[in-house]
Design a protein around this motif. Structure first.
Motif, short mmCIF file in Angstrom:
data_model
loop_
_atom_site.label_atom_id
_atom_site.label_comp_id
_atom_site.label_asym_id
_atom_site.label_seq_id
_atom_site.Cartn_x
_atom_site.Cartn_y
_atom_site.Cartn_z
N ALA B 558 0.78 -1.11 0.29
CA ALA B 558 0.04 -0.12 0.04
C ALA B 558 0.84 1.14 0.03
CB ALA B 558 -0.94 0.06 1.34
N PRO B 569 -2.76 1.09 -10.26
CA PRO B 569 -3.36 1.92 -8.98
C PRO B 569 -2.44 1.19 -7.89
CG PRO B 569 -4.98 0.71 -10.25
CD PRO B 569 -3.90 0.32 -10.97
N LEU B 570 -2.60 1.91 -6.70
CA LEU B 570 -1.63 1.26 -5.43
C LEU B 570 -2.79 0.21 -4.83
CD1 LEU B 570 -0.63 4.58 -3.62
CD2 LEU B 570 0.90 2.95 -4.68
N ALA B 571 -2.14 -0.72 -4.16
CA ALA B 571 -2.78 -1.86 -3.73
C ALA B 571 -3.38 -1.14 -2.48
CB ALA B 571 -1.96 -3.08 -3.10
N VAL B 572 -4.79 -1.44 -2.16
CA VAL B 572 -5.39 -0.80 -0.94
C VAL B 572 -5.73 -2.17 0.01
CG1 VAL B 572 -5.76 1.42 -1.85
CG2 VAL B 572 -7.53 -0.48 -2.00
N ILE B 573 -6.05 -1.73 1.35
CA ILE B 573 -6.61 -2.83 2.11
C ILE B 573 -7.95 -2.34 2.25
CG2 ILE B 573 -6.41 -3.89 4.42
CD1 ILE B 573 -3.39 -2.96 4.63
N LEU B 576 -12.28 -1.66 7.22
CA LEU B 576 -11.63 -1.09 8.41
C LEU B 576 -11.08 -1.83 9.26
CD1 LEU B 576 -14.40 1.65 8.73
CD2 LEU B 576 -12.38 2.16 7.88
N ARG B 592 -10.97 -8.33 6.26
CA ARG B 592 -10.48 -7.71 4.97
C ARG B 592 -9.58 -8.34 4.22
NH1 ARG B 592 -7.77 -2.86 8.29
NH2 ARG B 592 -7.93 -1.50 6.41
N ALA B 630 -6.15 -5.12 -6.17
CA ALA B 630 -5.71 -3.80 -6.16
C ALA B 630 -6.64 -2.98 -6.47
CB ALA B 630 -4.44 -3.67 -7.27
N THR B 633 -11.23 -0.15 -3.49
CA THR B 633 -11.02 1.10 -2.84
C THR B 633 -11.54 0.62 -1.27
OG1 THR B 633 -12.20 1.90 -4.79
CG2 THR B 633 -10.87 3.27 -3.78
N ALA B 634 -10.66 1.18 -0.26
CA ALA B 634 -11.34 1.05 1.06
C ALA B 634 -12.21 2.10 1.25
CB ALA B 634 -10.04 1.41 1.90
#
Lengths: 262, 634
Positions: B558, B569-573, B576, B592, B630, B633-634
């Motif tokens: 991330a 795109p950046l990896a996101v987790i 929450l 998650r 990837a 979106t969180a």
């Protein structure tokens, strides 16, 4: 061709000069990164463009006209660093966003517009009735972006918008910034002290030091083959640089052929 | 909830009860008792207390007790009217800088400040003369005289929030100044304003009584408490209750307003923030650590710190917040160990617990906690333990501004450590402080030692903080996000300083950071924390390439670095972190995690070590991640 243009901008507070004749252009659909250490005047430049800092010299023009700082028409918007301070804790998300809209809309139309803006920043329309206290830092920052978009701006000034966020959320906000530029053809001034972040989002980079822009050019060029002493200094300070340098066979950060994004 | 808190206090209960009573009498008094208060009893002129007339009668034989009750309405109404005038005028004047701009606002506030300096009663008398004698004049006079104080209060409160970014954002959006005042400023300062208005109403009540008593207030045939007191004064030696009765009413009503105001101020004034207030000094305060059976301190030689099953719990009304849920690790002499994780992962709490800096009511428990061969869970002389800890353990916090006492010079603050822990004389301790500042590369240490913390830049303060840790001979330095508030270039210098200090003193380092790059730069080994547990432990150099836990891999992916692929795109987790007061069964990361299955959601994975000593807590450790995560979106 919409362009925000800083021409020889100076800002003084008393005898203290914060900006010394800064000139910078942001073209339509372009993301310009502004890097430098705290106190170098990065934020002041952005605040001057929206009328939060008084100019002592120079001009800030949008399409060759002065940026309006009075009335409802505000084509230059700003997003702040701390999403915990930039949303009124007593207003719902929807109210905060509606406040920035240019024209008064009917109740239905306003709800629809809020939902559209929230969808742009990947938030559920049901969030409109929540107060900021119920949102996480990343969600708040997205609301702040939606509020900026509500004014239908031509340029957004993003002042360290990811530095107060957790790393896991930072990525989502950076993706959003790139996506917004791609889909809405927005221009952005992206202020950050994190070079890796700027490298990821910006087309061009300006390096600021002591109230002056000391280096300026395409991202790959400025970060790849820095000309100014201070830029080189900044690049060696990036955490992880030592690690990569010691990891011998991996390709060097600064040189080589970073792939340009489309 | 807050209102309940007001009523729960004895002060609040009494005040609020009295206030309700006074207001009821004010509303219904004249309706119920007006007849009895005006009926003339010619047989009992200026009579003393009797069964028929509890506190006597006046010169027309009217019952004074009922007159006091009926007078409540006028007395309270005048007090409230005057308070309202003060408040409205005060808000308008106090908001002047926001409404008419900074320069004109400064003029207005200058005038207000001059008026505040006048004694209040003098202003009241002055205005009373201008507006003439009578109820209306008195209300205007008291109202105007109270306005400067309100204006000052409003100005201060508004100045406090007008620095907030949401005010700036509203201005950028083109919201008018009046709307900013009404929608943003006033709602956010309403609480303290209301509290002050309540108390001001009590004060206004007293002022009115005084004015009427002097004959400047309410005129016959109207009467308020002050007027009744004035009438009763003539016979004070014969029938004291005739004057004291209305006096008691004034006192009761005044108490009602002031006590209610006090209770609200106490309930609203200080927001109790759940969690731990960060201690301000590097010195150790005695931590309240309760062992659940202090076991034998199995300290291997060469281990500076070992902790087993550390738990930190913040008590709460319903669900206690389990900030740290069983953390076990050890640090060898001279080793640098990093702790990474998102905010709320429990990494800072772990650090504070190890440094014995957590105070009641937060609970710290551990099976064992051994530092430098000493069992910190064992009962013993806390004083001597604290002294030893104070010299062998150094702590560096994120915000160096709050770590120093702003009213003391830096040198003596450092010297205090040696005077307290090592018993050095003032002079020797100061000399050592200067020496230590030199050791952390503060230029001109003699001059710097005599400066105040605010004269230091952020990086310099952080150096001085590390210098304070070096006043003793630390075996372990705990650094909690030491560079997060600093610029990259200054961050680099501070990290290098920490590395040098470690090389020179042989101290071990526990570095807490949310920045994976910082930890990999400085540390030998990394602990990854998630939801109050260690989920993975591995050598720092392997963090980017050999991590096996999906969370570690996501965290690394991330963060963009100088080599991140710009085309993707950046990896996101997604999602929450879990709520630490409601920990689900099974793996805390399951919701998650792209690899999670029913087994993960049902059974919590144990932290297991492999042959190399690396540990991971995951049922799916090392399995390939699906590639399409990837885009989420969180």
């Amino acid at each position: 061709m919409s362009v925000l243009s800083f021409r020889d901008v100076s800002v003084c507070y008393g005898s203290h000069t914060v900006l010394k004749g800064v000139s910078l252009d942001i073209a339509q659909g372009e993301i310009v990164g502004l890097v430098g250490e705290s106190g170098s005047g990065k934020s002041t430049l952005a605040r001057a463009a929206v009328g939060l800092a008084p100019l002592t010299g120079g001009r800030i023009l949008l399409d060759d006209r002065p940026v309006p700082t009075r009335g409802r028409e505000r084509p230059v918007q700003m997003v702040f660093q701390d999403p915990y301070s930039s949303l009124d804790p007593r207003m719902t998300v929807g109210e905060s966003i509606a406040e920035a809209m240019r024209e008064r809309l009917g109740k239905q139309a306003r709800r629809a517009e809020i939902a559209r803006l929230l969808a742009l920043v990947h938030l559920d329309a049901a969030r409109a009735d929540d107060r900021p206290g119920r949102l996480s830092g990343g969600q708040r920052q997205r609301v702040a972006l939606a509020r900026a978009l509500a004014a239908r701006p031509e340029v957004i000034l993003a002042d360290e918008i990811t530095s107060a966020l957790d790393v896991s959320v930072q990525g989502a906000v950076l993706n959003l910034v790139r996506e917004m530029r791609r889909e809405l053809d927005l221009s952005l001034l992206f202020i950050s002290h994190n070079l890796a972040v700027v490298r990821y989002v910006a087309d061009r980079v300006a390096v600021m030091y002591d109230g002056e822009i000391v280096e300026h050019g395409p991202t790959t060029q400025v970060l790849g083959s820095p000309q100014h002493e201070y830029t080189r200094h900044l690049l060696t300070a990036v955490p992880g640089a030592a690690h990569r340098a010691s990891a011998g066979n991996r390709h060097d950060v600064l040189s080589p052929t970073p792939k340009e994004h489309t | 909830m807050r209102a309940a808190r007001v009523l729960l206090r004895p002060v609040g209960l009494v005040g609020f009860g009295l206030l309700v009573l006074v207001l009821l009498v004010a509303v219904f008094g004249p309706v119920l008792w007006d007849g009895r208060a005006t009926v003339v009893d010619t047989g009992n002129l200026l009579a003393g207390p009797s069964a028929g007339h509890w506190i006597g009668t006046d010169n027309l034989g009217r019952d004074l007790f009922f007159r006091v009750l009926v007078a409540t309405r006028l007395s309270i109404a005048l007090a409230l009217a005057a308070t309202a005038i003060s408040m409205v005028l005060g808000i308008v004047l106090g908001a002047a800088p926001l409404l008419v701009g900074r320069r004109a606002g400064r003029l207005v506030m200058g005038a207000v400040n001059v008026l505040v300096a006048f004694p209040g009663l003098l202003l009241v008398l002055f205005f009373a003369v201008i507006f003439g004698v009578g109820a209306r004049g008195a209300a205007l006079a008291v109202g105007l005289a109270g306005a400067p104080a309100f204006a000052r209060l409003c100005h201060t409160l508004i100045a406090g929030i007008s620095e907030r970014d949401y005010i700036a954002a509203a201005r950028i959006a083109g919201v008018s100044r009046l709307r900013i005042l009404l929608r943003h400023a006033l709602p956010n300062i309403a609480q303290p304003l209301i509290v002050n208005a309540t108390m001001a109403a009590g004060g206004a009540l007293l002022t009115f009584a005084g004015l009427s008593f002097l004959g400047l207030g309410v005129q016959a045939p109207s009467y308020d408490w002050g007027k009744l007191m004035q009438d009763g004064l003539n016979g004070i030696y014969v029938h004291p209750l005739a004057a004291l009765g209305p006096g008691i009413a004034v006192i009761l009503a005044g108490l009602a307003f002031n006590l209610t105001g006090e209770a609200f101020a106490a309930a609203f004034g200080i927001d109790v923030i759940p969690g731990v207030v960060r201690p301000r000094q590097v010195r150790n305060t005695p931590g309240k650590i309760r062992g659940s059976g202090a076991t034998t301190a199995s300290a291997d030689a060469g281990t500076v710190l070992s902790v087993e099953d550390l738990r930190v719990t913040i008590p709460a009304a319903r669900n206690p917040i389990r900030a740290v849920r069983g953390v076990t690790f050890a640090i060898r002499d001279g080793e640098a160990v990093g702790v990474v994780g998102e905010s709320g992962s429990g990494k800072s709490m772990t650090a504070l617990a190890l440094a014995q800096l957590i105070e009641e009511p937060t609970r710290v428990e551990a099976n064992h906690l051994v530092f430098g061969g000493e069992d910190l869970m064992a009962a013993g002389d806390p004083e001597s333990r604290r002294k030893r800890l104070g010299t062998s353990l150094a702590v560096v916090f994120q915000d160096p501004m709050t770590s120093f006492n702003p009213v003391h010079r830096v040198g003596p603050q450092l010297a205090e450590v040696s005077r307290f822990h090592q018993g050095l004389s003032r002079r020797a301790a100061f000399a050592r402080a200067v020496d230590r500042l030199r050791a952390v590369k503060v230029r001109e240490p003699e001059r710097r030692a005599r400066q105040y913390p605010f004269e230091f830049s952020g990086g310099m303060r952080q150096r001085a903080m590390i210098g304070m840790g070096l006043m003793g001979t630390p075996r372990l330095i705990i650094a909690d996000e030491p560079t997060t508030a600093l610029d990259v270039t200054v961050q680099r210098q501070v990290l290098e300083l920490l590395t040098e200090v470690r090389r020179d003193t042989g101290a071990a380092l526990l570095l807490i950071s949310h920045d994976v790059s910082v930890v990999t730069d400085v540390c030998d080994r990394v602990l990854v924390m998630y939801a109050g547990r260690i989920v993975e432990e591995l050598p720092a150099q392997d963090l980017r390439t050999l991590a096996r836990h999906p969370y570690t891999r996501a965290l690394v992916a991330a963060v963009p670095d100088m080599e991140t692929d710009l085309t993707k795109p950046l990896a996101v987790i997604p999602g929450l972190p879990i709520d630490p007061s409601r920990v689900p069964p099974g793996c805390a990361f399951a919701a998650r995690c792209p690899l999670a299955d029913d087994h993960c959601r049902a059974a919590e994975p144990r932290l297991q070590a492999d042959a190399a000593g690396n540990r991971v807590a995951c049922h799916k450790a090392g399995q390939a991640l699906p590639t399409d995560t990837a885009e989420v979106t969180a």
